[in-house]
Design an enzyme around this catalytic site. Structure first.
Site, PDB file in Angstrom:
ATOM      1  N   ARG A  48       0.849  -1.189   0.000  1.00 13.89           N
ATOM      2  CA  ARG A  48       0.000   0.000   0.000  1.00 13.89           C
ATOM      3  C   ARG A  48       0.885   1.239   0.000  1.00 13.89           C
ATOM      4  O   ARG A  48       1.900   1.308   0.707  1.00 13.89           O
ATOM      5  CB  ARG A  48      -0.927   0.021   1.217  1.00 13.89           C
ATOM      6  CG  ARG A  48      -2.125  -0.911   1.100  1.00 13.89           C
ATOM      7  CD  ARG A  48      -3.100  -0.397   0.032  1.00 13.89           C
ATOM      8  NE  ARG A  48      -4.313  -1.179  -0.063  1.00 13.89           N
ATOM      9  CZ  ARG A  48      -4.520  -2.166  -0.912  1.00 13.89           C
ATOM     10  NH1 ARG A  48      -3.525  -2.524  -1.739  1.00 13.89           N
ATOM     11  NH2 ARG A  48      -5.674  -2.796  -0.963  1.00 13.89           N
ATOM     12  N   GLU A 108      -2.553   7.602  -6.063  1.00 13.86           N
ATOM     13  CA  GLU A 108      -2.671   6.779  -7.271  1.00 13.86           C
ATOM     14  C   GLU A 108      -3.797   7.309  -8.143  1.00 13.86           C
ATOM     15  O   GLU A 108      -4.920   7.452  -7.647  1.00 13.86           O
ATOM     16  CB  GLU A 108      -2.948   5.318  -6.901  1.00 13.86           C
ATOM     17  CG  GLU A 108      -1.793   4.640  -6.211  1.00 13.86           C
ATOM     18  CD  GLU A 108      -2.043   3.172  -5.900  1.00 13.86           C
ATOM     19  OE1 GLU A 108      -1.098   2.484  -5.477  1.00 13.86           O
ATOM     20  OE2 GLU A 108      -3.201   2.711  -6.066  1.00 13.86           O
ATOM     21  N   HIS A 147      -0.174  -0.597  -9.822  1.00 12.59           N
ATOM     22  CA  HIS A 147      -0.933  -1.340  -8.801  1.00 12.59           C
ATOM     23  C   HIS A 147      -1.678  -2.520  -9.432  1.00 12.59           C
ATOM     24  O   HIS A 147      -2.898  -2.651  -9.296  1.00 12.59           O
ATOM     25  CB  HIS A 147      -1.903  -0.422  -8.052  1.00 12.59           C
ATOM     26  CG  HIS A 147      -2.199  -0.911  -6.667  1.00 12.59           C
ATOM     27  ND1 HIS A 147      -2.472  -0.057  -5.623  1.00 12.59           N
ATOM     28  CD2 HIS A 147      -2.250  -2.171  -6.146  1.00 12.59           C
ATOM     29  CE1 HIS A 147      -2.694  -0.754  -4.521  1.00 12.59           C
ATOM     30  NE2 HIS A 147      -2.557  -2.045  -4.814  1.00 12.59           N
TER      31      HIS A 147
END
Length: 316
Positions: A259, A288, A307
């Site tokens: 994360r 993000e 991701h």
């Protein structure tokens, strides 16, 4: 019994319907399956209406849940409003490691059970993490771009330019859960000496030859490669910042595929710019996506992916 399969572009309605059709325990029950599908991941998810990492129209979901007893979903937003508008709903099953796109407190108040799939993408995430460690150590993405641009540089054989081998390196694995444990085992099999920091782990769970650090600092001081696998909580937010990076051996590698909030990216960029760190690799960023012109785009020896560590067919 009515089941709603609320899919998206990764965990599709076809995948959900196939799993429901093949499930044990339904027996001769009369099951009606209806389906809706969102455009995620082609459009990004966000945090809204009190839930996190969600995508989908609440009104569409409410309409599809009329008469539904059970809902299977990956990313649809099961907010307070959605749950309160679905009086027949008894179970929400989220096909991801954590049900972050469900207001669990609201579900509890309305008597709706929430389940999820811990470790669903653990193998995928672990494999991606190992790949990113190797990509950072050997600068694979950077050399690929240069060769394709016609730049064949033999000076990368100079000692100061080359990266380390995994075998023989001391690797600090921060978090020994579903993902971190798999990463640790793969790296140990490659010949690394693995030190684990995880305040919650049972020491007997570690593989022979692995070492459990008594505290974070003692692990950092010996880790020429650091890979993060903690969950993001108020206690782990920015757990690795400038002070922690300063404790790593010179020319260490930092990898975060967990994360974005675990890591202070400004501190990493400072350490890379100064030459204190050799390289870094990230599949998780903060925010993000990164905004245009973000410092990491011009920081040397950084490998990034958007991701997608958990993105495999088997994980779906």
């Amino acid at each position: 019994m009515k089941i709603l399969a609320a899919g998206d572009g990764f965990v599709t309605t076809k995948v959900l319907q196939g799993a429901i059709a093949g499930a044990d325990g339904l027996g001769e029950a009369e099951v009606q399956v209806e389906a809706i599908q969102s455009n995620w991941p082609n459009d990004p998810y966000s945090d809204f209406s009190g839930v996190k990492e969600a995508f989908g129209d609440e009104d569409e979901l409410i309409a599809a849940l009329v008469g539904a007893d059970i809902a299977f979903s990956h990313t649809y937003p099961f907010s307070e409003r959605v749950i309160a508008s679905s009086p027949d709903l008894k179970l929400i099953t989220i096909t991801r490691g954590g049900p972050v796109n469900v207001d669990v407190e609201a579900a509890t108040r309305h008597g709706v059970v929430v389940s999820n799939a811990p470790g669903r993408n653990a193998v995928a995430s672990a494999e991606h993490s190992v790949a990113m460690i190797m990509a950072a150590a050997r600068q694979i993405a950077q050399r690929d771009s240069e060769v394709k641009a016609g730049d064949w540089r033999s000076d990368y054989y100079n000692y100061d330019q080359v990266g380390p081998e995994i075998a023989g390196s001391t690797v600090g694995v921060c978090g020994y859960g579903n993902v971190g444990g798999k990463v640790a085992r793969v790296l140990a099999a490659m010949g690394a000496h693995v030190i684990v920091f995880d305040p919650w782990v049972d020491p007997s769970a570690l593989e022979p030859g692995m070492e459990l650090a008594s505290d974070l600092d003692s692990m950092l001081e010996r880790s020429s490669i650091l890979t993060l696998h903690q969950r993001l909580t108020k206690d782990t937010e920015h757990m690795i910042g400038a002070a922690q990076i300063a404790k790593l051996p010179d020319q260490a590698i930092v990898v975060n595929c967990a994360r974005g909030g675990l890591l202070d990216y400004e501190a990493v960029a400072d350490a890379l710019d100064s030459g204190r760190l050799f390289a870094a690799a990230f599949d998780a960023l903060d925010p993000e996506p990164l905004p245009a012109g973000h410092r990491l785009f011009s920081t040397p020896r950084v490998t990034m992916t958007p991701h997608l560590g958990g993105a495999t067919k088997q994980a779906a």
